[in-house]
Design a protein around this motif. Structure first.
Motif, PDB file in Angstrom:
ATOM      1  N   CYS A   1       4.947 -18.344 -52.787  1.00  0.00           N
ATOM      2  CA  CYS A   1       3.642 -18.758 -53.346  1.00  0.00           C
ATOM      3  C   CYS A   1       3.095 -17.759 -54.364  1.00  0.00           C
TER       4      CYS A   1
ATOM      5  N   LEU B   1       4.574 -22.106 -56.553  1.00  0.00           N
ATOM      6  CA  LEU B   1       3.395 -22.903 -56.191  1.00  0.00           C
ATOM      7  C   LEU B   1       3.641 -24.381 -56.468  1.00  0.00           C
TER       8      LEU B   1
ATOM      9  N   THR C   1      -2.087 -19.516 -51.658  1.00  0.00           N
ATOM     10  CA  THR C   1      -1.495 -18.681 -52.712  1.00  0.00           C
ATOM     11  C   THR C   1      -1.218 -17.271 -52.194  1.00  0.00           C
TER      12      THR C   1
ATOM     13  N   TYR D   1      -4.233 -16.811 -60.544  1.00  0.00           N
ATOM     14  CA  TYR D   1      -4.392 -17.726 -59.408  1.00  0.00           C
ATOM     15  C   TYR D   1      -5.690 -18.526 -59.517  1.00  0.00           C
TER      16      TYR D   1
ATOM     17  N   TYR E   1      -4.882 -21.261 -61.699  1.00  0.00           N
ATOM     18  CA  TYR E   1      -4.024 -22.239 -61.014  1.00  0.00           C
ATOM     19  C   TYR E   1      -4.861 -23.182 -60.154  1.00  0.00           C
TER      20      TYR E   1
ATOM     21  N   THR F   1      -5.466 -26.635 -51.594  1.00  0.00           N
ATOM     22  CA  THR F   1      -4.990 -25.268 -51.781  1.00  0.00           C
ATOM     23  C   THR F   1      -6.055 -24.244 -51.374  1.00  0.00           C
TER      24      THR F   1
END
Ligand code: HRO
Length: 308
Positions: free
Chosen positions: A24, A30, A44, A81, A84, A93
């Motif tokens: 991750c 991911l 993550t 992140y 993301y 997530t």
């Protein structure tokens, strides 16, 4: 039979997650998770304000009964992140964040509070592999201070990743701190810190950093993980969910975590051993156990471990 679970208001069709740190860290990893069947939600790699290379290799070593790691918090940095998780998510997530100091944690979470991200975040209080840094959550007063400051400004969903505790009084102490704050969840356990493995043939350690001391995972930590899930479920307010992590290699282990009170269950080391197809196997095995026992949903048995 359904394996439906709830992630802070989002219905998942599987209670299974990846353990933060495993598969991750990069965009490719991911995206793999986003397309993994029977992975209900994804987490993550813990992100720090600045990107980090982490500890030198070798830093992960597979053992017959688990794993030892001293990764050293390698990650692409908080901005990566955040970008993301701000994209359209195909799968719920959890953003995991970490810091090398309380000041950095505050800086990062203030930025996150000001950002457009409204999703769940997990503050990692338990990385065991930063040279010279303690696992913060073993210091109850320091943990209380950090959470007090964080919740003086942070209003979005936030949980914490905890190290394993090994003393019932420590369960009492950490739960007394955590119950003071509007946490969405605790994720327990992180790896069992500072284990050591010896290569008999070479007469040497197997990971480089910290003289070979590293965090333990896999089947060898299952009893510790179950104890921490059970003890924290017994002590924390119902409003704080418990994500069980540690030692899962089979559907029976998932069943045990849920019986101890876990709302969701993460898998780490076994993904390293078996690959992402492990989630299909675990879901299938869990369904078979539930069918055999006559359970229709996870709620039928969650937290119902019996004492003698
Ligand atoms: O060395 C790591 O990156 C690491 N390794 C772990 O086993 N748990 C953590 O929280 C972290 Cl941050």
């Amino acid at each position: 039979i359904d394996l439906n679970a709830d992630l802070f208001g989002q219905i998942l069709t599987s209670p299974l997650l990846n353990a933060s740190g495993v598969h991750c860290q990069t965009k490719e990893e991911l995206n793999d998770l986003a397309h993994t069947s029977n992975l209900g939600a994804m987490v993550t790699k813990s992100a720090t304000l600045q990107a980090r290379a982490g500890n030198p290799n070798p830093r992960y070593y597979d053992l017959k009964n688990g794993s030892i790691n001293s990764m050293g918090l390698p990650n692409l940095g908080y901005d990566f992140y955040l970008d993301y998780v701000l994209q359209e998510q195909t799968k719920p997530t959890i953003l995991s964040v970490a810091a090398l100091s309380a000041a950095d944690a505050i800086t990062l979470l203030k930025d996150l509070q000001a950002s457009d991200y409204q999703g769940p975040t997990e503050l990692n209080l338990s990385c065991p592999n930063i040279v010279g840094e303690p696992q913060l959550a073993y210091d109850f007063e320091a943990t209380d201070r950090v959470l007090k400051e964080v919740f003086s400004f942070y209003t979005k969903p936030l949980g914490v990743k905890l190290p394993p505790y090994f003393d019932l009084v420590h369960f009492d102490k950490i739960a007394a701190v955590l119950n003071k704050y509007p946490l969405t969840h605790v994720n327990t356990i992180n790896s069992v810190g500072n284990g050591l493995w010896v290569d008999i043939e070479q007469e040497q350690v197997v990971t480089k950093a910290k003289g070979g001391f590293g965090g333990l995972g896999g089947t060898m930590v299952l009893p510790t993980a179950l104890a921490n899930v059970r003890a924290l479920r017994q002590r924390l307010h119902d409003s704080i969910k418990v994500l069980g992590t540690g030692g899962v290699t089979s559907g029976e282990d998932v069943f045990a975590h849920i019986l101890c009170g876990a709302d969701l269950v993460s898998v780490g080391t076994q993904v390293m051993k078996e690959g992402l197809s492990v989630y299909d196997r675990l879901a299938e095995e869990l369904q078979a156990i539930m069918a055999h026992k006559g359970y229709q949903s996870l709620a039928d048995f969650r937290g119902k471990l019996k004492e003698l």
